[in-house]
Motif scaffolding. Structure first.
Motif, PDB file in Angstrom:
ATOM      1  N   ILE A  11      37.665  49.692  25.071  1.00 13.48           N
ATOM      2  CA  ILE A  11      37.392  49.103  27.242  1.00 13.48           C
ATOM      3  C   ILE A  11      38.907  50.009  27.989  1.00 13.48           C
ATOM      4  O   ILE A  11      39.668  49.080  27.681  1.00 13.48           O
ATOM      5  N   THR A  18      39.544  41.470  29.452  1.00 14.86           N
ATOM      6  CA  THR A  18      38.547  41.689  28.193  1.00 14.86           C
ATOM      7  C   THR A  18      37.863  41.073  27.571  1.00 14.86           C
ATOM      8  O   THR A  18      36.668  40.504  27.317  1.00 14.86           O
ATOM      9  N   THR A  22      34.435  38.810  27.934  1.00 14.54           N
ATOM     10  CA  THR A  22      33.028  39.201  26.593  1.00 14.54           C
ATOM     11  C   THR A  22      33.117  37.817  25.599  1.00 14.54           C
ATOM     12  O   THR A  22      33.020  37.705  25.064  1.00 14.54           O
ATOM     13  N   TYR A  97      39.937  41.956  18.667  1.00 14.25           N
ATOM     14  CA  TYR A  97      40.008  42.379  19.532  1.00 14.25           C
ATOM     15  C   TYR A  97      41.728  43.422  19.225  1.00 14.25           C
ATOM     16  O   TYR A  97      42.695  42.155  19.052  1.00 14.25           O
ATOM     17  N   LYS A 141      31.589  48.195  28.178  1.00 14.26           N
ATOM     18  CA  LYS A 141      32.527  49.015  28.712  1.00 14.26           C
ATOM     19  C   LYS A 141      31.838  49.221  29.829  1.00 14.26           C
ATOM     20  O   LYS A 141      33.240  49.341  30.692  1.00 14.26           O
ATOM     21  N   VAL A 144      32.364  45.522  32.344  1.00 15.92           N
ATOM     22  CA  VAL A 144      33.633  45.330  31.979  1.00 15.92           C
ATOM     23  C   VAL A 144      34.905  46.322  33.248  1.00 15.92           C
ATOM     24  O   VAL A 144      35.461  45.323  33.609  1.00 15.92           O
TER      25      VAL A 144
END
Length: 156
Positions: A11, A18, A22, A97, A141, A144
């Motif tokens: 992303i 992010t 999320t 992540y 994706k 965001v």
């Protein structure tokens, strides 16, 4: 042998941004196309117990279940499990992540098994989850990145 899926996407937004977007479970209906509602039942620090409700399927059935997520901001990982497994014997999920040059690499790992009397088997569900994960990750994706562009444009 239990089923396993692993899907990832990069992303084009910073890791912290992010992560925040999320992991806002209450906001998932605005990120995922499949969820009609995400109701927070209990929150205790980085642990959240919540009910997800999907949009009606082709037969008009509405699927809903309770899950638990525990976020670890220090390692940028999340572990989750279905508390109400439904047709699953169990469902465990791990989100990771990682900051990369072009933004954030987000990985979803799902380990599960279907109950013997479930209408589908592990192989069918594995294929379905892999297909749907790609769709949902692409949508996340897009959403965001759009939010990040909007925030950057406002100087946030």
């Amino acid at each position: 042998m239990p089923a396993h899926t692993e899907n990832e996407i990069v992303i084009a937004a910073p890791l912290g941004f992010t992560w925040d977007v999320t992991n806002d479970v209450a906001g998932w209906p605005d990120l995922f196309s499949e969820y009609a509602a995400a109701d927070i039942l209990e929150r205790d620090g980085d642990r959240v117990l919540f009910r997800l409700t999907k949009h009606p399927d082709e037969q008009g059935r509405v699927w809903s279940w309770v899950s638990e997520r525990v976020a670890d901001p220090a390692t940028r990982t999340v572990t989750a499990r279905r508390v109400e497994p439904g047709n699953f014997a169990y469902m465990n999920i791990r989100w990771t992540y990682e900051e990369v040059a072009s933004g954030t690499r987000m990985v979803w790992i799902q380990d599960f098994a279907m109950k013997p009397d479930a209408p589908v088997d592990d192989a069918w569900m594995e294929s379905s989850i892999n297909d749907n994960s790609k769709i949902q990750m692409a949508l996340i994706k897009e959403r965001v990145e759009a939010r990040h562009r909007d925030a950057a444009g406002r100087g946030v």
